[in-house]
Design an enzyme around this catalytic site. Structure first.
Site, PDB file in Angstrom:
ATOM      1  N   ALA A  15       0.793  -1.230   0.000  1.00  0.00           N
ATOM      2  CA  ALA A  15       0.000   0.000   0.000  1.00  0.00           C
ATOM      3  C   ALA A  15       0.822   1.276   0.000  1.00  0.00           C
ATOM      4  O   ALA A  15       0.276   2.360   0.198  1.00  0.00           O
ATOM      5  CB  ALA A  15      -0.927   0.000   1.216  1.00  0.00           C
ATOM      6  N   SER A  16       2.114   1.197  -0.257  1.00  0.00           N
ATOM      7  CA  SER A  16       2.963   2.380  -0.115  1.00  0.00           C
ATOM      8  C   SER A  16       2.948   3.298  -1.329  1.00  0.00           C
ATOM      9  O   SER A  16       3.440   4.424  -1.266  1.00  0.00           O
ATOM     10  CB  SER A  16       4.406   1.969   0.186  1.00  0.00           C
ATOM     11  OG  SER A  16       4.941   1.202  -0.878  1.00  0.00           O
ATOM     12  N   VAL A  62       5.419  -9.502   3.285  1.00  0.00           N
ATOM     13  CA  VAL A  62       4.433 -10.581   3.136  1.00  0.00           C
ATOM     14  C   VAL A  62       5.078 -11.914   2.775  1.00  0.00           C
ATOM     15  O   VAL A  62       4.423 -12.962   2.852  1.00  0.00           O
ATOM     16  CB  VAL A  62       3.364 -10.222   2.078  1.00  0.00           C
ATOM     17  CG1 VAL A  62       2.505  -9.066   2.545  1.00  0.00           C
ATOM     18  CG2 VAL A  62       4.002  -9.945   0.724  1.00  0.00           C
ATOM     19  N   SER A 146      -3.653  -9.401 -12.747  1.00  0.00           N
ATOM     20  CA  SER A 146      -3.168  -8.640 -13.895  1.00  0.00           C
ATOM     21  C   SER A 146      -3.787  -9.210 -15.159  1.00  0.00           C
ATOM     22  O   SER A 146      -4.134 -10.401 -15.219  1.00  0.00           O
ATOM     23  CB  SER A 146      -1.644  -8.743 -13.989  1.00  0.00           C
ATOM     24  OG  SER A 146      -1.175  -8.283 -15.243  1.00  0.00           O
ATOM     25  N   TYR A 159       5.891 -14.088 -14.167  1.00  0.00           N
ATOM     26  CA  TYR A 159       4.877 -13.210 -13.579  1.00  0.00           C
ATOM     27  C   TYR A 159       3.479 -13.574 -14.075  1.00  0.00           C
ATOM     28  O   TYR A 159       2.539 -13.703 -13.282  1.00  0.00           O
ATOM     29  CB  TYR A 159       5.205 -11.766 -13.934  1.00  0.00           C
ATOM     30  CG  TYR A 159       4.183 -10.752 -13.473  1.00  0.00           C
ATOM     31  CD1 TYR A 159       4.095 -10.388 -12.140  1.00  0.00           C
ATOM     32  CD2 TYR A 159       3.318 -10.150 -14.393  1.00  0.00           C
ATOM     33  CE1 TYR A 159       3.168  -9.442 -11.715  1.00  0.00           C
ATOM     34  CE2 TYR A 159       2.392  -9.206 -13.972  1.00  0.00           C
ATOM     35  CZ  TYR A 159       2.309  -8.858 -12.638  1.00  0.00           C
ATOM     36  OH  TYR A 159       1.388  -7.934 -12.228  1.00  0.00           O
ATOM     37  N   ALA A 160       3.336 -13.767 -15.382  1.00  0.00           N
ATOM     38  CA  ALA A 160       2.026 -14.091 -15.955  1.00  0.00           C
ATOM     39  C   ALA A 160       1.487 -15.397 -15.387  1.00  0.00           C
ATOM     40  O   ALA A 160       0.304 -15.504 -15.045  1.00  0.00           O
ATOM     41  CB  ALA A 160       2.132 -14.169 -17.475  1.00  0.00           C
ATOM     42  N   ALA A 162       2.241 -16.761 -12.522  1.00  0.00           N
ATOM     43  CA  ALA A 162       1.904 -16.571 -11.111  1.00  0.00           C
ATOM     44  C   ALA A 162       0.544 -15.900 -10.961  1.00  0.00           C
ATOM     45  O   ALA A 162      -0.266 -16.281 -10.102  1.00  0.00           O
ATOM     46  CB  ALA A 162       2.985 -15.753 -10.417  1.00  0.00           C
ATOM     47  N   LYS A 163       0.269 -14.909 -11.799  1.00  0.00           N
ATOM     48  CA  LYS A 163      -1.031 -14.232 -11.727  1.00  0.00           C
ATOM     49  C   LYS A 163      -2.153 -15.152 -12.193  1.00  0.00           C
ATOM     50  O   LYS A 163      -3.280 -15.094 -11.678  1.00  0.00           O
ATOM     51  CB  LYS A 163      -1.003 -12.952 -12.563  1.00  0.00           C
ATOM     52  CG  LYS A 163      -0.141 -11.848 -11.961  1.00  0.00           C
ATOM     53  CD  LYS A 163      -0.564 -11.486 -10.542  1.00  0.00           C
ATOM     54  CE  LYS A 163       0.138 -10.230 -10.025  1.00  0.00           C
ATOM     55  NZ  LYS A 163      -0.230  -9.938  -8.618  1.00  0.00           N
TER      56      LYS A 163
END
Length: 268
Positions: A15-16, A62, A146, A159-160, A162-163
């Site tokens: 959330a930063s 996390v 995503s 990345y793909a 994992a999403k």
């Protein structure tokens, strides 16, 4: 729209800045108590200072079970049990510094770290909070995925994938808890003008003379030509979708992927 979120407690990870910050601000504006979690507590403090009451900055990682457990205990002690969980933390992990690599160039360690960050972190946070939500008979789990999880490119397949796994995970979680008042959904953004995206675009050829505010719009026709609305997204577009899914108006929606992509994904 009456979201009926006044007094609810929300946790937003990552959330930063960018999407996570926008989500936290939007939930806070609806009257929720909001815990903002990220590794940099200093960045979070600047946001929570601006928000004022009902906002809590919590520094934690996390991907670290002990760090996360301590953070969750702090949140419950100061804001009460979490009703709304927004798993926003995620992204690419690269040991080489290059993010958009072809399949052959991604080492095993980066696959594992990217999956840890995007999938196992969500498992860890949700496993800690969802059972108590179910005991209370009300909860919202919203995972930020995503467009790449549905429509991958030829690069960044760690990345793909994992999403995509996150999407399936969310569907399973939705079936696990729906009968006990907890709904779980995915929000899938596409090409959102965030600080991370600007940093990546600044490395592209032709970016030298562009201002940061111009980068996303300039490269959008070349990098995301399928965005039908003809503009990059902004973090507030994603935040609005999250607020809706967190609200009472979305109590009959679970296991769904709400794509905030301007029409970029070609499939219906």
């Amino acid at each position: 729209m009456d979201t009926q979120l006044n007094g609810r407690t929300a946790l937003v990870t990552g959330a930063s800045q960018g999407i996570g910050e926008a989500i936290a601000r939007a939930l806070h504006a609806e009257g929720a108590k909001v815990a903002l979690l990220a590794r940099s507590e200093a960045k979070l403090a600047a946001i929570t200072d601006a928000l004022g009451e009902r906002a809590l900055a919590v520094g934690a990682d996390v991907t670290n079970e002990e760090s996360l457990a301590q953070a969750l205990a702090t949140i419950e002690a100061k804001l009460g049990p979490v009703d709304i969980l927004v798993n926003n933390a995620g992204g690419l992990r690269s040991s080489t510094g290059e993010l958009f690599r072809p399949f052959e160039d991604i080492p095993d360690a980066d696959w594992l770290e990217t999956w840890e960050f995007n999938v196992l972190s969500v498992v860890r946070v949700t496993r800690a909070l969802a059972p108590a939500m179910a005991e209370r008979g009300w909860g919202r789990i919203i995972n930020i995925s995503s467009e790449s999880g549905i429509q991958p490119d030829a690069v960044a397949l760690e990345y793909a994938s994992a999403k995509s796994a996150l999407n399936i995970l969310t569907k399973g979680i939705s079936k696990t808890y729906a009968s006990r008042g907890v709904v779980a959904n995915v929000v899938s953004p596409a090409y959102v003008d965030t600080p991370i995206l600007r940093d990546l675009l600044a490395q592209q050829e032709g970016a030298e003379k562009l201002l940061p505010d111009e980068l996303a719009a300039h490269f959008q026709p070349a990098l995301r030509p399928n965005i039908a609305v003809g503009r990059p997204g902004n973090p507030e577009d994603v935040a609005a979708a999250v607020v809706f899914l967190a609200s009472e108006r979305a109590s009959f929606i679970t296991g769904t992927n709400l794509r905030v992509d301007g029409g970029s994904v070609m499939a219906i």
